[in-house]
Write a protein that holds these residues in place. Structure first.
Motif, PDB file in Angstrom:
ATOM      1  N   GLN A  97       0.827  -1.204   0.000  1.00 33.42           N
ATOM      2  CA  GLN A  97       0.000   0.000   0.000  1.00 33.42           C
ATOM      3  C   GLN A  97       0.860   1.253   0.000  1.00 33.42           C
ATOM      4  O   GLN A  97       0.572   2.218  -0.700  1.00 33.42           O
ATOM      5  N   LYS A  98       1.916   1.224   0.788  1.00 33.40           N
ATOM      6  CA  LYS A  98       2.780   2.396   0.896  1.00 33.40           C
ATOM      7  C   LYS A  98       3.924   2.291  -0.098  1.00 33.40           C
ATOM      8  O   LYS A  98       4.622   1.285  -0.164  1.00 33.40           O
ATOM      9  N   ASP A  99       4.103   3.341  -0.875  1.00 35.28           N
ATOM     10  CA  ASP A  99       5.170   3.395  -1.863  1.00 35.28           C
ATOM     11  C   ASP A  99       6.247   4.354  -1.377  1.00 35.28           C
ATOM     12  O   ASP A  99       6.069   5.564  -1.403  1.00 35.28           O
ATOM     13  N   HIS A 100       7.348   3.808  -0.871  1.00 30.99           N
ATOM     14  CA  HIS A 100       8.431   4.669  -0.423  1.00 30.99           C
ATOM     15  C   HIS A 100       9.761   3.950  -0.576  1.00 30.99           C
ATOM     16  O   HIS A 100       9.819   2.731  -0.713  1.00 30.99           O
ATOM     17  N   PHE A 101      10.851   4.733  -0.577  1.00 29.29           N
ATOM     18  CA  PHE A 101      12.183   4.167  -0.711  1.00 29.29           C
ATOM     19  C   PHE A 101      12.824   3.999   0.664  1.00 29.29           C
ATOM     20  O   PHE A 101      12.582   4.781   1.577  1.00 29.29           O
ATOM     21  N   TYR A 102      13.647   2.978   0.783  1.00 26.89           N
ATOM     22  CA  TYR A 102      14.349   2.735   2.046  1.00 26.89           C
ATOM     23  C   TYR A 102      15.587   1.882   1.762  1.00 26.89           C
ATOM     24  O   TYR A 102      15.746   1.310   0.672  1.00 26.89           O
ATOM     25  N   THR A 103      16.462   1.811   2.742  1.00 22.83           N
ATOM     26  CA  THR A 103      17.677   1.003   2.618  1.00 22.83           C
ATOM     27  C   THR A 103      17.429  -0.382   3.195  1.00 22.83           C
ATOM     28  O   THR A 103      16.835  -0.524   4.267  1.00 22.83           O
ATOM     29  N   THR A 104      17.880  -1.404   2.471  1.00 30.34           N
ATOM     30  CA  THR A 104      17.738  -2.776   2.947  1.00 30.34           C
ATOM     31  C   THR A 104      19.044  -3.524   2.673  1.00 30.34           C
ATOM     32  O   THR A 104      19.914  -3.034   1.944  1.00 30.34           O
ATOM     33  N   THR A 105      19.173  -4.694   3.256  1.00 30.90           N
ATOM     34  CA  THR A 105      20.376  -5.504   3.053  1.00 30.90           C
ATOM     35  C   THR A 105      20.169  -6.471   1.899  1.00 30.90           C
ATOM     36  O   THR A 105      19.171  -7.201   1.852  1.00 30.90           O
ATOM     37  N   LEU A 106      21.084  -6.466   0.964  1.00 30.64           N
ATOM     38  CA  LEU A 106      21.060  -7.393  -0.168  1.00 30.64           C
ATOM     39  C   LEU A 106      21.881  -8.622   0.204  1.00 30.64           C
ATOM     40  O   LEU A 106      23.058  -8.508   0.549  1.00 30.64           O
ATOM     41  N   ASN A 107      21.250  -9.794   0.175  1.00 26.73           N
ATOM     42  CA  ASN A 107      21.942 -11.057   0.458  1.00 26.73           C
ATOM     43  C   ASN A 107      22.162 -11.793  -0.856  1.00 26.73           C
ATOM     44  O   ASN A 107      21.196 -12.227  -1.503  1.00 26.73           O
ATOM     45  N   ILE A 108      23.401 -11.946  -1.253  1.00 31.55           N
ATOM     46  CA  ILE A 108      23.715 -12.601  -2.531  1.00 31.55           C
ATOM     47  C   ILE A 108      23.642 -14.114  -2.365  1.00 31.55           C
ATOM     48  O   ILE A 108      24.267 -14.693  -1.472  1.00 31.55           O
ATOM     49  N   LEU A 109      22.885 -14.756  -3.237  1.00 30.95           N
ATOM     50  CA  LEU A 109      22.643 -16.198  -3.154  1.00 30.95           C
ATOM     51  C   LEU A 109      23.574 -17.007  -4.047  1.00 30.95           C
ATOM     52  O   LEU A 109      23.946 -18.131  -3.705  1.00 30.95           O
ATOM     53  N   LYS A 110      23.915 -16.461  -5.217  1.00 27.10           N
ATOM     54  CA  LYS A 110      24.723 -17.209  -6.181  1.00 27.10           C
ATOM     55  C   LYS A 110      25.923 -16.401  -6.634  1.00 27.10           C
ATOM     56  O   LYS A 110      25.819 -15.199  -6.849  1.00 27.10           O
ATOM     57  N   GLU A 111      27.058 -17.078  -6.766  1.00 23.66           N
ATOM     58  CA  GLU A 111      28.241 -16.438  -7.334  1.00 23.66           C
ATOM     59  C   GLU A 111      27.971 -16.204  -8.814  1.00 23.66           C
ATOM     60  O   GLU A 111      27.703 -17.148  -9.560  1.00 23.66           O
ATOM     61  N   GLU A 112      28.000 -14.974  -9.227  1.00 21.41           N
ATOM     62  CA  GLU A 112      27.690 -14.652 -10.623  1.00 21.41           C
ATOM     63  C   GLU A 112      28.478 -13.409 -11.018  1.00 21.41           C
ATOM     64  O   GLU A 112      28.834 -12.592 -10.182  1.00 21.41           O
ATOM     65  N   LYS A 113      28.715 -13.241 -12.313  1.00 21.99           N
ATOM     66  CA  LYS A 113      29.515 -12.109 -12.794  1.00 21.99           C
ATOM     67  C   LYS A 113      28.962 -10.764 -12.327  1.00 21.99           C
ATOM     68  O   LYS A 113      29.711  -9.837 -12.032  1.00 21.99           O
ATOM     69  N   LEU A 114      27.634 -10.662 -12.252  1.00 20.12           N
ATOM     70  CA  LEU A 114      27.011  -9.394 -11.893  1.00 20.12           C
ATOM     71  C   LEU A 114      27.443  -8.923 -10.503  1.00 20.12           C
ATOM     72  O   LEU A 114      27.526  -7.726 -10.241  1.00 20.12           O
ATOM     73  N   PHE A 115      27.729  -9.878  -9.615  1.00 14.51           N
ATOM     74  CA  PHE A 115      28.091  -9.529  -8.238  1.00 14.51           C
ATOM     75  C   PHE A 115      29.549  -9.840  -7.924  1.00 14.51           C
ATOM     76  O   PHE A 115      29.925  -9.965  -6.760  1.00 14.51           O
ATOM     77  N   SER A 116      30.369  -9.923  -8.951  1.00 10.81           N
ATOM     78  CA  SER A 116      31.792 -10.172  -8.752  1.00 10.81           C
ATOM     79  C   SER A 116      32.422  -9.046  -7.940  1.00 10.81           C
ATOM     80  O   SER A 116      32.298  -7.864  -8.275  1.00 10.81           O
ATOM     81  N   GLY A 117      33.071  -9.393  -6.829  1.00  8.48           N
ATOM     82  CA  GLY A 117      33.722  -8.397  -5.989  1.00  8.48           C
ATOM     83  C   GLY A 117      32.789  -7.644  -5.065  1.00  8.48           C
ATOM     84  O   GLY A 117      33.219  -6.738  -4.341  1.00  8.48           O
ATOM     85  N   VAL A 118      31.493  -8.022  -5.050  1.00 12.02           N
ATOM     86  CA  VAL A 118      30.507  -7.372  -4.177  1.00 12.02           C
ATOM     87  C   VAL A 118      30.363  -8.195  -2.896  1.00 12.02           C
ATOM     88  O   VAL A 118      30.361  -9.423  -2.934  1.00 12.02           O
TER      89      VAL A 118
END
Length: 508
Positions: A97-118
């Protein structure tokens, strides 16, 4: 250009930030509205789909048919686009219902090029409106948010990715790295978009387009017009004619100092003092839009008169930069204007000149880098932005010679003090505003009723958003005392602590 990235804008307020992140990698990119894409898409080597202010539940959800791109073209969808891609292929989106921005924690599940070094856990900026709760069978979950919902996915056996968060904003701690990985490791693009490469290409294009014809250019002393002039001079030399118009609303001694700065640069510059004409035309005018239109009209007339004195001019040079280009049209194709630009309004038809805009593909920071590469002095390319209408929009209310002199003196004290205290280069833009009010004060044990001035200093990347600078209290104390003591007619100084948005950088 072999490494061009296409950024498709669905109406996100962060689209320019995506482009900046790409350009930071020395890779060229272009922004195009989703409903006005280039006819030829084959030269784009990667595609980034922006977010949107539209809701995924809107009846008319902006979207395109992704089949227009070749199957091997890498695609990165962000926010709204990632949700829309999922929805269009059978995925399930949970709308809050509420549309707003906030900070959250990203948990990486798979080793992939997109998240290399992250980092395995990284802070990201996301929108609470839409959550990815079910992926179709041909999608792979690469990361999830702190609530356990998918935050990043990949289409199986392809280079198509979706992110529920915004990697382009500074609140996403390692977002720039993720975009870098997409460009370098997935799209395999080369980092060839450099100032030196741009200059070499631009000079050749200008020489081909202009030939031995003459170009007239209006100089302002600002970064954009200065770099434009030097670049054109490098390409066509003596066939460039520069005109610098003094509208009487420049900073203190600006007319003389700008002309002096250009002396050693080999530019053909003519200074025209039209200050009396401008100030007379602005007499008793208080409305800011009317001020801008009067200044714009008179500038064109003055510029035209001088340009007519040059025989056989065929081109008009302009310092248009990329934000000017992409802000001029919204995603619905309609013009957007919060304030009139001082040069908008067109040239007299009798001039019949072709436009040449060598910087129209550059952001402001790229213009500065090109200027540095061209050998322009730091004091010129490092100058703060200054509004086209000049002090006219920093004097709230009607304009008089007395008011211009007051704000020139205040501005000079403020800017010189910032330079002396080594603060100037840490600030994106600073200036003073003369307010249309007076206040009670005491000078030499006598009551005074004099003017109030506001000081403004902000940090920004390109002026789209800005944060006020927390200047040291001791500096503000010293500068306030100096202004009140030395500038006759001012007895109060205030400091503007408003950010953009909701405020704008200039007051008018």
């Amino acid at each position: 250009m072999q490494n061009t990235v296409l950024i498709i804008d669905f109406g996100s307020k962060y689209t320019q930030l995506i482009a900046r992140r790409v350009r930071e990698q020395n890779i060229y990119c272009e922004i195009h509205p989703f409903n006005n894409l280039p006819e030829n898409l084959t030269h784009f080597k990667a595609v980034i789909l922006s977010g949107s202010t539209a809701s995924i539940s809107d009846k008319a959800e902006p979207w395109i048919d992704l089949s227009v791109f070749e199957k091997q073209t890498p695609i990165l969808a962000i926010g709204y686009s990632a949700a829309k891609m999922l929805k269009s292929t059978g995925g399930k989106i949970k709308l809050n219902q509420k549309d707003h921005f906030y900070t959250t924690t990203l948990n990486i599940l798979k080793e992939e090029k997109l998240f290399s070094g992250v980092s395995k856990k990284s802070e990201v900026w996301t929108n609470n409106e839409k959550l990815f709760v079910h992926l179709p069978e041909n999608f792979i979950a690469l990361a999830e948010n702190s609530k356990g919902n998918t935050a990043a996915y990949q289409l199986k056996n392809s280079s198509t990715y979706g992110l529920s968060f915004h990697p382009e904003v500074f609140q996403s701690a390692e977002g720039a790295k993720i975009i870098q990985n997409f460009l370098l490791k997935i799209a395999d693009l080369k980092q060839t978009w450099t100032p030196a490469a741009f200059i070499s290409s631009a000079v050749k294009q200008l020489q081909t387009k202009i030939g031995d014809q003459k170009v007239v250019l209006g100089l302002s002393g600002g970064v954009d017009s200065t770099v434009t002039a030097v670049l054109l001079n490098k390409a066509i030399g003596k066939n460039l004619y520069c005109i610098f118009v003094n509208n009487g609303l420049l900073r203190k001694n600006e007319f003389q100092s700008v002309l002096e700065n250009y002396k050693d640069m080999g530019l053909n510059v003519k200074g025209v003092d039209a200050s009396e004409n401008f100030l007379n035309a602005l007499s008793e005018v208080s409305d800011p839009e009317q001020k801008r239109k009067i200044i714009g009209k008179l500038f064109i007339e003055t510029f035209d008169q001088e340009a007519q004195k040059i025989e056989n001019v065929k081109f008009l040079g302009q310092g248009t930069i990329y934000p000017d280009v992409i802000e001029s049209v919204s995603i619905d194709g309609k013009s957007v204007a919060i304030k009139s630009h001082h040069n908008v309004g067109g040239l007299p038809e009798k001039m019949d000149l072709k436009i040449v805009e060598p910087l129209r593909n550059l952001f402001k920071d790229e213009v500065r880098k090109v200027g540095k590469e061209l050998g322009i002095k730091q004091e010129l390319i490092g100058r703060h932005p200054f509004p086209g209408p000049g002090l006219a929009i920093r004097i709230l209310g009607d304009i008089t010679k007395e008011k211009v002199k007051i704000i020139q003196e205040v501005d000079a004290i403020f800017i010189n003090a910032l330079k002396e205290e080594k603060l100037y280069d840490k600030i994106w833009q600073a200036g003073a505003i003369l307010l249309p009010i007076q206040s009670v004060g005491v000078t030499n044990d006598e009551r005074t009723y004099e003017r109030v001035v506001a000081l403004r200093a902000v940090n920004s990347i390109d002026g789209m958003t800005a944060d006020w600078i927390d200047l040291p209290y001791e500096f503000l104390r010293k500068i306030s005392t100096k202004i009140i003591t030395e500038v006759k007619g001012v007895n109060r100084v205030v400091y503007d602590i408003s950010s953009k948005p909701p405020a704008t950088i200039e007051w008018e």
